[in-house]
Design a protein around this motif. Structure first.
Motif, PDB file in Angstrom:
ATOM      1  N   GLY A  79      50.387  34.144  18.818  1.00 11.60           N
ATOM      2  CA  GLY A  79      50.491  32.719  18.773  1.00 11.60           C
ATOM      3  C   GLY A  79      51.374  31.807  17.687  1.00 11.60           C
ATOM      4  O   GLY A  79      51.733  31.133  17.826  1.00 11.60           O
ATOM      5  N   ALA A  80      52.639  32.628  16.971  1.00 10.93           N
ATOM      6  CA  ALA A  80      52.992  32.128  16.816  1.00 10.93           C
ATOM      7  C   ALA A  80      54.642  31.636  16.731  1.00 10.93           C
ATOM      8  O   ALA A  80      55.254  30.630  15.829  1.00 10.93           O
ATOM      9  CB  ALA A  80      53.521  33.077  14.976  1.00 10.93           C
ATOM     10  N   VAL A  81      54.663  32.444  17.864  1.00  8.87           N
ATOM     11  CA  VAL A  81      56.172  31.859  18.361  1.00  8.87           C
ATOM     12  C   VAL A  81      55.645  31.187  20.006  1.00  8.87           C
ATOM     13  O   VAL A  81      55.566  31.797  20.720  1.00  8.87           O
ATOM     14  CB  VAL A  81      56.735  32.731  18.377  1.00  8.87           C
ATOM     15  CG1 VAL A  81      58.374  32.224  19.221  1.00  8.87           C
ATOM     16  CG2 VAL A  81      57.738  33.035  16.678  1.00  8.87           C
ATOM     17  N   LYS A  82      55.709  29.727  19.751  1.00  5.67           N
ATOM     18  CA  LYS A  82      55.384  29.211  21.350  1.00  5.67           C
ATOM     19  C   LYS A  82      56.685  28.904  21.915  1.00  5.67           C
ATOM     20  O   LYS A  82      57.136  27.423  21.362  1.00  5.67           O
ATOM     21  CB  LYS A  82      54.130  28.242  20.376  1.00  5.67           C
ATOM     22  CG  LYS A  82      52.683  28.739  20.676  1.00  5.67           C
ATOM     23  CD  LYS A  82      51.718  28.233  19.868  1.00  5.67           C
ATOM     24  CE  LYS A  82      50.352  28.538  19.552  1.00  5.67           C
ATOM     25  NZ  LYS A  82      49.772  27.545  19.001  1.00  5.67           N
ATOM     26  N   HIS A  83      56.551  29.204  23.133  1.00  3.49           N
ATOM     27  CA  HIS A  83      57.270  28.255  24.018  1.00  3.49           C
ATOM     28  C   HIS A  83      56.793  26.743  24.580  1.00  3.49           C
ATOM     29  O   HIS A  83      55.629  27.020  25.371  1.00  3.49           O
ATOM     30  CB  HIS A  83      57.587  28.840  25.574  1.00  3.49           C
ATOM     31  CG  HIS A  83      59.371  28.370  26.139  1.00  3.49           C
ATOM     32  ND1 HIS A  83      59.019  27.211  26.678  1.00  3.49           N
ATOM     33  CD2 HIS A  83      60.194  29.010  26.001  1.00  3.49           C
ATOM     34  CE1 HIS A  83      60.309  27.629  27.474  1.00  3.49           C
ATOM     35  NE2 HIS A  83      61.114  28.236  27.269  1.00  3.49           N
ATOM     36  N   LEU A  84      57.360  25.947  24.632  1.00  2.00           N
ATOM     37  CA  LEU A  84      56.584  24.049  24.771  1.00  2.00           C
ATOM     38  C   LEU A  84      57.265  24.129  26.624  1.00  2.00           C
ATOM     39  O   LEU A  84      56.331  22.938  26.999  1.00  2.00           O
ATOM     40  CB  LEU A  84      56.912  23.097  23.898  1.00  2.00           C
ATOM     41  CG  LEU A  84      57.235  23.755  22.385  1.00  2.00           C
ATOM     42  CD1 LEU A  84      57.485  22.635  21.734  1.00  2.00           C
ATOM     43  CD2 LEU A  84      55.357  24.068  22.264  1.00  2.00           C
ATOM     44  N   GLY A  85      57.475  25.334  26.952  1.00  2.00           N
ATOM     45  CA  GLY A  85      57.428  24.922  28.316  1.00  2.00           C
ATOM     46  C   GLY A  85      58.807  24.833  29.373  1.00  2.00           C
ATOM     47  O   GLY A  85      59.648  24.128  28.585  1.00  2.00           O
ATOM     48  N   ASP A  86      58.813  24.771  30.847  1.00  2.00           N
ATOM     49  CA  ASP A  86      59.993  25.175  31.551  1.00  2.00           C
ATOM     50  C   ASP A  86      60.352  23.255  31.706  1.00  2.00           C
ATOM     51  O   ASP A  86      59.237  22.668  32.168  1.00  2.00           O
ATOM     52  CB  ASP A  86      59.832  25.764  32.672  1.00  2.00           C
ATOM     53  CG  ASP A  86      60.850  25.966  33.578  1.00  2.00           C
ATOM     54  OD1 ASP A  86      62.178  25.990  32.673  1.00  2.00           O
ATOM     55  OD2 ASP A  86      61.395  25.944  34.256  1.00  2.00           O
TER      56      ASP A  86
END
Length: 203
Positions: free
Chosen positions: A64-71
């Motif tokens: 969970g350290a690197v997260k994409h906030l969405g397309d």
């Protein structure tokens, strides 16, 4: 704000709990942001809203350290952006943001659509921008690595790479640790190589 371009010396930012990588572009097209996460043991994880051959879509690393906030998709006007949030920990050696536009989107270069990378550690004046003014203008280049976030012991080091895929290639880049006799004992270089990763399966 610190503006960088290819060939500039790396910039050391103060180390904070979190770093944000934000990619922006003209909303008349549909780019996508993904990240390669290089671990200190040499393992690599992809964080992306879409998969590649043999690599499923994942919005975050396992820890969970690197997260994409969405397309985000194509809009009528304005500027589109996608964001990746990084919580640095000792297992992360580097994070490499990648901008990608599928061939099916039609022609349009990174320069024409003003693709820009912003890296922000949350400290006023420390944001690094690798701007579209320096981007590739070839309409058949689909992947770009503007820069890299290196997790050093006492700082966050930003490298302006501006590496581009071959014309027509939809393969992802790769990142690895590489030892060199030119480096001090125990040191490792971080190497990004275009086109050697799996082919994107999105669109």
């Amino acid at each position: 704000m610190i503006n960088m371009k290819k060939g500039d010396a790396p910039v050391a930012l103060r180390k904070t709990a979190g770093v944000t990588a934000r990619m922006t572009w003209s909303s008349h097209t549909d780019y996508d942001l993904l990240a390669m996460v290089l671990r200190t043991n040499g393992d690599v994880e992809y964080v992306a809203t879409f998969g590649a051959r043999g690599v499923p879509a994942r919005l975050s690393t396992a820890d969970g350290a690197v997260k994409h906030l969405g397309d985000v998709g194509r809009e009528a006007q304005g500027v589109a952006e996608e964001t990746i949030e990084v919580t640095l920990n000792e297992s992360i050696r580097a994070v490499v943001p990648v901008a990608y536009s599928a061939q099916s989107n039609g022609t349009g270069s990174f320069y024409r659509y003003r693709v820009t990378l912003e890296i922000d550690n949350g400290v006023a004046g420390d944001m690094v921008v690798i701007a579209a003014e320096n981007a590739n203008n070839d309409d058949r280049v689909y992947s770009c690595v503007p820069g890299m976030i290196e997790n050093a012991q006492d700082a966050v080091i930003i490298h302006a790479l501006e590496q581009y895929s071959r014309r027509g290639s939809e393969n992802r880049p790769t990142v690895q640790l590489r030892r060199s006799g030119l480096l001090r004992k125990g040191a490792e270089a971080i190497e990004v190589t275009m086109d050697e990763g799996p082919r994107n399966s999105y669109k």
